[in-house]
Design a protein around this motif. Sequence first.
Motif, mmCIF file in Angstrom:
data_model
loop_
_atom_site.group_PDB
_atom_site.id
_atom_site.type_symbol
_atom_site.label_atom_id
_atom_site.label_comp_id
_atom_site.label_asym_id
_atom_site.label_seq_id
_atom_site.Cartn_x
_atom_site.Cartn_y
_atom_site.Cartn_z
ATOM 1 N N GLU A 24 0.791 -1.099 0.079
ATOM 2 C CA GLU A 24 -0.170 -0.076 -0.030
ATOM 3 C C GLU A 24 0.662 1.118 0.058
ATOM 4 O O GLU A 24 1.843 1.270 0.788
ATOM 5 C CB GLU A 24 -0.965 -0.134 1.397
ATOM 6 C CG GLU A 24 -1.345 1.324 1.696
ATOM 7 C CD GLU A 24 -2.271 2.028 0.737
ATOM 8 O OE1 GLU A 24 -2.864 1.615 -0.124
ATOM 9 O OE2 GLU A 24 -2.256 3.289 0.783
ATOM 10 N N SER A 26 -0.812 4.463 -1.175
ATOM 11 C CA SER A 26 -1.587 5.576 -2.058
ATOM 12 C C SER A 26 -1.505 6.913 -1.427
ATOM 13 O O SER A 26 -2.127 7.863 -2.370
ATOM 14 C CB SER A 26 -3.136 5.264 -1.856
ATOM 15 O OG SER A 26 -3.419 5.262 -0.652
ATOM 16 N N THR A 100 -2.199 -1.715 -3.958
ATOM 17 C CA THR A 100 -3.240 -0.579 -4.415
ATOM 18 C C THR A 100 -2.713 0.039 -5.806
ATOM 19 O O THR A 100 -1.669 0.215 -6.043
ATOM 20 C CB THR A 100 -2.926 0.240 -3.226
ATOM 21 O OG1 THR A 100 -3.474 -0.033 -2.059
ATOM 22 C CG2 THR A 100 -3.767 1.575 -3.729
ATOM 23 N N HIS A 132 -8.305 0.794 -3.650
ATOM 24 C CA HIS A 132 -7.815 1.151 -2.179
ATOM 25 C C HIS A 132 -8.994 1.289 -1.361
ATOM 26 O O HIS A 132 -9.328 0.770 -0.328
ATOM 27 C CB HIS A 132 -6.977 2.237 -2.116
ATOM 28 C CG HIS A 132 -6.878 3.125 -0.723
ATOM 29 N ND1 HIS A 132 -5.763 2.477 0.148
ATOM 30 C CD2 HIS A 132 -7.679 3.988 -0.057
ATOM 31 C CE1 HIS A 132 -5.711 3.276 1.090
ATOM 32 N NE2 HIS A 132 -6.783 4.186 1.194
ATOM 33 N N GLY A 135 -10.344 -1.834 -0.155
ATOM 34 C CA GLY A 135 -9.486 -2.336 1.019
ATOM 35 C C GLY A 135 -10.370 -1.947 2.244
ATOM 36 O O GLY A 135 -10.427 -2.822 3.424
ATOM 37 N N ASP A 330 -4.854 4.150 6.525
ATOM 38 C CA ASP A 330 -4.077 3.349 5.472
ATOM 39 C C ASP A 330 -3.337 2.067 5.783
ATOM 40 O O ASP A 330 -2.310 2.353 6.968
ATOM 41 C CB ASP A 330 -3.485 4.116 4.630
ATOM 42 C CG ASP A 330 -4.339 5.086 3.930
ATOM 43 O OD1 ASP A 330 -5.676 4.928 3.785
ATOM 44 O OD2 ASP A 330 -3.818 6.067 3.146
ATOM 45 N N ALA A 332 -1.535 -2.064 4.716
ATOM 46 C CA ALA A 332 -1.472 -3.111 3.711
ATOM 47 C C ALA A 332 -2.432 -4.215 4.056
ATOM 48 O O ALA A 332 -2.508 -4.917 3.086
ATOM 49 C CB ALA A 332 -0.240 -3.520 3.452
ATOM 50 N N ILE A 335 -5.430 -4.335 1.995
ATOM 51 C CA ILE A 335 -5.197 -4.612 0.616
ATOM 52 C C ILE A 335 -5.023 -6.077 0.370
ATOM 53 O O ILE A 335 -5.316 -6.565 -0.647
ATOM 54 C CB ILE A 335 -3.950 -3.878 0.315
ATOM 55 C CG1 ILE A 335 -4.100 -2.175 0.611
ATOM 56 C CG2 ILE A 335 -3.477 -3.920 -1.146
ATOM 57 C CD1 ILE A 335 -5.404 -1.923 -0.162
#
Length: 381
Positions: A24, A26, A100, A132, A135, A330, A332, A335
């Motif tokens: 991830e 983004s 992502t 994203h 996720g 955010d 991972a 994801i």
Amino acid sequence: MALNHTPERAQAPRPGPLTVLGLESSCDDSAAAIVRLFEDGRAQVLAERVVGQNAAHAPFGGVVPEIAARAHAERMDALAAEVLAEAGLKAGDIDAIAATAGPGLIGGVMAALMTAKGLALGAGKPLVAVNHLEGHALSPRLTQRLEFPYLLLLVSGGHTQLLIVEGVGEMTRIGSTIDDAAGEAFDKTAKVMGLGFPGGPAVERLAAQAADPDRFAMPRMLARDRSCDFSFAGLKTAAKRAFDALDAPSQADRADLAAAVQGEIARHLAERARRAMALFAARFETLEAPRPLVVAGGVAANRSVREALEDAARKEGFALIAPPLRYCTDNAAMIALAGAERLRRGESDDLSAPARARWPLDPDAAERAPATGAGRKGPKA
């Protein structure tokens, strides 16, 4: 309603446990994680890493895309190696590599996606290009059993929308911000008052010190609008005007203003969520109460927002469901989970999968009604 993702390669559904490496990048958090998805829907996070960039962006009062992209590019390989080592796995032991692919800052998105492509090519494993936002939508399933359908409030620095989630890739948008996201209102208010970056947690900490949270009158956004849409631009402007009107703002002044802004954001989110809950209940009237209201995204970590949503959910016969705080921002793991869910369905992507600055969860709704005036593409969400 339309699928939010069209796989380049569709294969037979994959049975058994699936172990996926997720990447991830983004925005301003570089992250890697390994998640194992079992056939009964349970998920296990085997390893995870998140490296933030707050110190690098703090002098600028917000995320600088060029700085973020450079930091992601420097870290992704090492983060992937670290989580593999922590899980006691090699690239060849993984069933797929997920990354992502958007929406987000395009330079940052490319860092995770290109790293994933290299790993997938080198290890001979499938690539799964993940939205994203999907996720975030699936993130509560990292730690608890959550069946479809459910109502989702996705609320973060870049996105504020309400969606009906009926399955992986089956999401219908019923409300979205028409201008700024809730997280932007937090961040811009913090910047106006000189609270530093990131702004959301700073506003929340200061608001807790307020002596008179009702001292500053904030506007009621979209007061006459009966939809499930949101608006936060006017609130940002009102907060700036209120602060600029103070001759020598004290800490007490800042605390009262922070509480006023936070309270109005929480109220507005809860009000629109209540309307969405009524629509959801009518559509799925056979679904037993309490029905699920899921809140995900960075703003979901705000205590006042959660309390307002919990109260609204209780009144409408819903139960508020939120991922642990570390999975609100955010990360991972979400994801990797979204990638595993896609892989379970037999979906993967070609190595030509593009990085996308914009990637709506409900393309049909985004085409019919872009949520801002930024042309046909609409906002990032």
